[in-house]
Design an enzyme around this catalytic site. Structure first.
Site, PDB file in Angstrom:
ATOM      1  N   GLY A  10     -29.958   9.331 -35.833  1.00 45.25           N
ATOM      2  CA  GLY A  10     -30.129   9.668 -34.412  1.00 45.25           C
ATOM      3  C   GLY A  10     -30.242  11.167 -34.209  1.00 45.25           C
ATOM      4  CG  MET A  11     -31.991  12.929 -30.607  1.00 48.10           C
ATOM      5  SD  MET A  11     -32.381  13.588 -28.971  1.00 48.10           S
ATOM      6  CE  MET A  11     -30.873  13.730 -28.110  1.00 48.10           C
ATOM      7  CG  LEU A  12     -24.413  14.489 -32.899  1.00 47.48           C
ATOM      8  CD1 LEU A  12     -24.442  15.994 -32.645  1.00 47.48           C
ATOM      9  CD2 LEU A  12     -23.227  13.851 -32.164  1.00 47.48           C
ATOM     10  CB  ALA A  62     -23.721   5.840 -28.996  1.00 52.65           C
ATOM     11  CB  THR A  64     -27.940   7.099 -26.375  1.00 57.26           C
ATOM     12  OG1 THR A  64     -29.064   6.741 -27.162  1.00 57.26           O
ATOM     13  CG2 THR A  64     -26.757   7.420 -27.275  1.00 57.26           C
ATOM     14  CB  THR A 103     -21.056  11.184 -23.150  1.00 57.21           C
ATOM     15  OG1 THR A 103     -21.993  11.696 -22.205  1.00 57.21           O
ATOM     16  CG2 THR A 103     -20.406   9.955 -22.542  1.00 57.21           C
ATOM     17  CE1 TYR A 127     -24.356   6.518 -23.329  1.00 59.71           C
ATOM     18  CE2 TYR A 127     -24.018   8.319 -21.788  1.00 59.71           C
ATOM     19  CZ  TYR A 127     -24.162   7.862 -23.079  1.00 59.71           C
ATOM     20  OH  TYR A 127     -24.116   8.752 -24.120  1.00 59.71           O
TER      21      TYR A 127
END
Ligand SMILES: NC(=O)c1ccc[n+]([C@@H]2O[C@H](COP(=O)([O-])OP(=O)(O)OC[C@H]3O[C@@H](n4cnc5c(N)ncnc54)[C@H](OP(=O)(O)O)[C@@H]3O)[C@@H](O)[C@H]2O)c1
Length: 135
Positions: A10-12, A62, A64, A103, A127
């Protein structure tokens, strides 16, 4: 120090894996479709050391899709509320510590200044509520 990064594509997760490797750490990135952290078999494999014996497991996995969560609350809560608990249990059995990421969506955005760890959460979305329950 050795690390397992769940949600490592993922991004992170991608950035974290890259940074840990840059620092010379041993890293194993796990992600769908090979590793599904909602699947008992995958969690058991993690707990039994099949993916190594890391000092830390990081949960970057997650649900997201913030807007889509409004119409898919069950999936959002499965991934954001229940899955962290399963990963915590698997990490404990493995003898590793779990680092979990939350988050800003657990807050309502009405504060005057910065939020810190003692600020009261008040999620305004599915979320945010699912992430808060994961905490
Ligand atoms: N991005 C932000 O601006 C931001 C801000 C604050 C906090 N965060 C938090 O940071 C964390 C990472 O966010 P992100 O933006 O990196 O999310 P992301 O890009 O959506 O990455 C999540 C990764 O988890 C994987 N995943 C989903 N379900 C899984 C499962 N059952 N088993 C294993 N892997 C699974 C996803 O795979 P698929 O893509 O195949 O579904 C994806 O690779 C989340 O906890 C998020 O709440 C992010």
């Amino acid at each position: 120090m050795a690390w397992v990064v769940v949600g490592g594509n993922g991004m992170l997760g991608t950035d974290l894996v890259e940074e840990l490797r840059r620092r010379g750490c041993g890293v194993r990135a796990l992600d769908l479709p090979e590793f599904d952290a909602t699947e008992a078999g995958c969690l058991q494999a993690l707990a039994s050391g099949q993916y190594g014996r890391p000092d830390w497991v990081v949960n970057c996995a997650a649900y997201t899709a913030v807007d889509q969560a409004e119409s898919e609350p069950d999936r959002a809560f499965l991934l954001n509320a229940r899955m962290p608990g399963w990963l915590a249990d698997a990490s404990k059995r493995l003898g590793a510590r779990l680092l979990h990421v939350s988050t800003d969506f657990v807050f309502d955005g009405h504060a005057d200044g910065w939020y810190d760890e003692t600020a009261a959460p008040n999620p305004l979305s599915v979320y945010g509520a699912s992430k808060l329950e994961g905490e």
